[in-house]
Write an enzyme that holds these catalytic residues in place. Sequence first.
Site, PDB file in Angstrom:
ATOM      1  N   HIS A 204       0.808  -1.224   0.000  1.00  0.00           N
ATOM      2  CA  HIS A 204       0.000   0.000   0.000  1.00  0.00           C
ATOM      3  C   HIS A 204       0.834   1.264   0.000  1.00  0.00           C
ATOM      4  O   HIS A 204       0.296   2.356  -0.074  1.00  0.00           O
ATOM      5  CB  HIS A 204      -0.912   0.026   1.231  1.00  0.00           C
ATOM      6  CG  HIS A 204      -0.161   0.297   2.503  1.00  0.00           C
ATOM      7  ND1 HIS A 204       0.535  -0.672   3.175  1.00  0.00           N
ATOM      8  CD2 HIS A 204       0.031   1.446   3.204  1.00  0.00           C
ATOM      9  CE1 HIS A 204       1.113  -0.139   4.246  1.00  0.00           C
ATOM     10  NE2 HIS A 204       0.825   1.138   4.276  1.00  0.00           N
TER      11      HIS A 204
HETATM   12  C1  UD1 Z   1      -1.676   5.720   5.669  1.00  0.00           C
HETATM   13  C2  UD1 Z   1      -0.344   6.253   6.162  1.00  0.00           C
HETATM   14  C3  UD1 Z   1       0.711   5.158   6.032  1.00  0.00           C
HETATM   15  C4  UD1 Z   1       0.260   3.884   6.727  1.00  0.00           C
HETATM   16  C5  UD1 Z   1      -1.109   3.472   6.236  1.00  0.00           C
HETATM   17  C6  UD1 Z   1      -1.617   2.287   7.014  1.00  0.00           C
HETATM   18  C7  UD1 Z   1       0.183   8.634   5.879  1.00  0.00           C
HETATM   19  C8  UD1 Z   1       0.905   9.631   5.067  1.00  0.00           C
HETATM   20  N1  UD1 Z   1       0.111   7.392   5.387  1.00  0.00           N
HETATM   21  O1  UD1 Z   1      -1.539   5.435   4.290  1.00  0.00           O
HETATM   22  O2  UD1 Z   1       1.924   5.592   6.623  1.00  0.00           O
HETATM   23  O3  UD1 Z   1       1.195   2.876   6.462  1.00  0.00           O
HETATM   24  O4  UD1 Z   1      -2.039   4.564   6.399  1.00  0.00           O
HETATM   25  O5  UD1 Z   1      -2.584   1.564   6.302  1.00  0.00           O
HETATM   26  O6  UD1 Z   1      -0.303   8.952   6.941  1.00  0.00           O
HETATM   27  N2  UD1 Z   1      -8.998   4.817   1.792  1.00  0.00           N
HETATM   28  C9  UD1 Z   1     -10.236   4.216   1.869  1.00  0.00           C
HETATM   29  N3  UD1 Z   1     -10.741   3.952   3.114  1.00  0.00           N
HETATM   30  C10 UD1 Z   1     -10.089   4.259   4.244  1.00  0.00           C
HETATM   31  C11 UD1 Z   1      -8.841   4.860   4.156  1.00  0.00           C
HETATM   32  C12 UD1 Z   1      -8.300   5.135   2.923  1.00  0.00           C
HETATM   33  O7  UD1 Z   1     -10.884   3.924   0.861  1.00  0.00           O
HETATM   34  O8  UD1 Z   1     -10.606   3.977   5.335  1.00  0.00           O
HETATM   35  C13 UD1 Z   1      -8.397   5.065   0.442  1.00  0.00           C
HETATM   36  C14 UD1 Z   1      -8.724   6.443  -0.117  1.00  0.00           C
HETATM   37  O9  UD1 Z   1      -8.838   6.313  -1.498  1.00  0.00           O
HETATM   38  C15 UD1 Z   1      -7.486   7.242   0.234  1.00  0.00           C
HETATM   39  C16 UD1 Z   1      -6.379   6.201   0.148  1.00  0.00           C
HETATM   40  O10 UD1 Z   1      -6.981   4.986   0.568  1.00  0.00           O
HETATM   41  O11 UD1 Z   1      -7.272   8.312  -0.637  1.00  0.00           O
HETATM   42  C17 UD1 Z   1      -5.171   6.518   0.992  1.00  0.00           C
HETATM   43  O12 UD1 Z   1      -5.508   6.738   2.358  1.00  0.00           O
HETATM   44  P1  UD1 Z   1      -4.512   7.601   3.317  1.00  0.00           P
HETATM   45  O13 UD1 Z   1      -4.985   7.561   4.713  1.00  0.00           O
HETATM   46  O14 UD1 Z   1      -4.258   8.941   2.711  1.00  0.00           O
HETATM   47  O15 UD1 Z   1      -3.158   6.859   3.196  1.00  0.00           O
HETATM   48  P2  UD1 Z   1      -2.795   5.329   3.335  1.00  0.00           P
HETATM   49  O16 UD1 Z   1      -2.268   4.873   2.020  1.00  0.00           O
HETATM   50  O17 UD1 Z   1      -3.909   4.591   3.962  1.00  0.00           O
HETATM   51  N1  UDP Z   2      -3.560  -5.952   8.759  1.00  0.00           N
HETATM   52  C1  UDP Z   2      -4.839  -6.466   8.937  1.00  0.00           C
HETATM   53  N2  UDP Z   2      -5.557  -6.840   7.822  1.00  0.00           N
HETATM   54  C2  UDP Z   2      -5.058  -6.734   6.561  1.00  0.00           C
HETATM   55  C3  UDP Z   2      -3.754  -6.212   6.395  1.00  0.00           C
HETATM   56  C4  UDP Z   2      -3.028  -5.821   7.516  1.00  0.00           C
HETATM   57  O1  UDP Z   2      -5.307  -6.587  10.056  1.00  0.00           O
HETATM   58  O2  UDP Z   2      -5.761  -7.106   5.603  1.00  0.00           O
HETATM   59  C5  UDP Z   2      -2.796  -5.516   9.957  1.00  0.00           C
HETATM   60  C6  UDP Z   2      -1.458  -6.201  10.154  1.00  0.00           C
HETATM   61  O3  UDP Z   2      -1.603  -7.355  10.939  1.00  0.00           O
HETATM   62  C7  UDP Z   2      -0.625  -5.129  10.829  1.00  0.00           C
HETATM   63  C8  UDP Z   2      -1.211  -3.830  10.333  1.00  0.00           C
HETATM   64  O4  UDP Z   2      -2.476  -4.156   9.765  1.00  0.00           O
HETATM   65  O5  UDP Z   2      -0.770  -5.174  12.235  1.00  0.00           O
HETATM   66  C9  UDP Z   2      -0.321  -3.182   9.301  1.00  0.00           C
HETATM   67  O6  UDP Z   2      -0.962  -2.089   8.750  1.00  0.00           O
HETATM   68  P1  UDP Z   2      -0.496  -1.440   7.387  1.00  0.00           P
HETATM   69  O7  UDP Z   2       0.274  -2.412   6.577  1.00  0.00           O
HETATM   70  O8  UDP Z   2      -1.715  -0.844   6.775  1.00  0.00           O
HETATM   71  O9  UDP Z   2       0.388  -0.201   7.864  1.00  0.00           O
HETATM   72  P2  UDP Z   2       1.943  -0.001   8.214  1.00  0.00           P
HETATM   73  O10 UDP Z   2       2.313  -0.946   9.289  1.00  0.00           O
HETATM   74  O11 UDP Z   2       2.723  -0.183   6.948  1.00  0.00           O
HETATM   75  O12 UDP Z   2       1.993   1.424   8.643  1.00  0.00           O
END
Ligand code: UD1
Ligand code: UDP
Length: 359
Positions: A204
């Site tokens: 992601h």
């Molecule tokens: C964010 C964090 C990243 C973290 C990740 C965990 C920042 C800059 N990034 O990235 O460090 O690893 O969360 O998963 O803070 N969206 C949905 N539903 C949701 C959330 C997001 O559909 O509940 C979609 C939207 O299209 C959105 C995109 O995901 O634009 C990105 O969401 P965003 O929170 O900006 O960043 P992440 O990629 O989730």
């Molecule tokens: N995770 C989850 N379901 C999923 C994918 C990830 O519960 O389908 C959990 C995973 O076990 C871990 C956390 O989400 O604890 C990691 O989140 P993510 O990869 O979104 O963020 P990051 O750690 O890179 O910030």
Amino acid sequence: MICLVLGTRPEIIKLSPLIRECGRRQIPFFVLHTGQHYSYEMDRVFFEDLELPAPEYNLDAGSGLHGEQTGKILAGAEQVFFRHRPDAVLVQGDTNTVLAGALAAAKLHIPVGHVEAGLRSFDRRMPEEINRIVADHVSDLLFAPTETAARYLRGEGIPEEKIFVTGNTVVDAVFQNLEIAQKKTGVMERMETREGDFILVTAHRAENVDDRGRLAGILEGLSAVGEETGMQVIFPVHPRTAKMTREFGLDTRGIRIVPPLGYLEFLLLESKAALILTDSGGIQEEACVLGVPCVTLRENTERPETLKVGSNVLAGTDPMTILESAREMRSRDRGWENPYGDGHAGERILDALARRGLT
Ligand code: UD1
Ligand code: UDP
């Protein structure tokens, strides 16, 4: 009264041991959810799986450009802190939620505790690297998961008395939930798979999935790994990745794309996978703790401990390198040690707050 700020999937999971421990110690606290993540499978499912109380506040910040998202959280958190004047604010990790939560509190002279402080990828193109550095430098208590993280903080001039080496709360969460997760066998049936007979994937990271070439490289590499091993490649896909795969019109043949899973089901799959391929931070750690080999789909990592103990290897997004790295990790001996602590990080963090008179 302490305030725990969270907004995304990993923050809910990694702060859950602290929320539980606050309850156990009867420490007055409240949870401020920023609403950065809001879809059921990125948010609510974790409160249900982990049996956490509903947050007292939700700022509903939602998705957006960095400035917009961070700005909304900053303004909203300031209002809440202003009204409640918590004795300390805890943030966890490196998201925009952390940056804004830490900054809002610091500007109001409320002590900030940064959980998972001191991680560095040394790659400032990652938004997370900027967030970590700023959060560390406005925080008053820095909870470093490992000695390596503490060393980076000292190297940046952070005084010793602010640094606490606690272990990572990811281990607390794994230890507290693995037994319950082992009963969630329905997911194995749904995926039509058996222990040790599938490969688990997540991706992601913005620098990977928002770039057509890099995302295509990952997908090509995954299908090559599936073909060579004859194993099913199960990919619970983050909404960001789902959106970009659609937008770029990329081929996902040979990969089983499924919606994101709840924590318990995901933890079960992680523990039973033959191999994990990921660009996630938390999953590099969990794979290491669970004794499952990991291939990281990045050129660098802020989790160097995993490379050192031998649980993880960096592959980037080139399909050939992904295939070779998967081969190498499948043949590695799994007896590495866990560098992330004994599962009592949450307790150490609350002990440190108590010693400072903040709880
Ligand atoms: C964010 C964090 C990243 C973290 C990740 C965990 C920042 C800059 N990034 O990235 O460090 O690893 O969360 O998963 O803070 N969206 C949905 N539903 C949701 C959330 C997001 O559909 O509940 C979609 C939207 O299209 C959105 C995109 O995901 O634009 C990105 O969401 P965003 O929170 O900006 O960043 P992440 O990629 O989730
Ligand atoms: N995770 C989850 N379901 C999923 C994918 C990830 O519960 O389908 C959990 C995973 O076990 C871990 C956390 O989400 O604890 C990691 O989140 P993510 O990869 O979104 O963020 P990051 O750690 O890179 O910030």
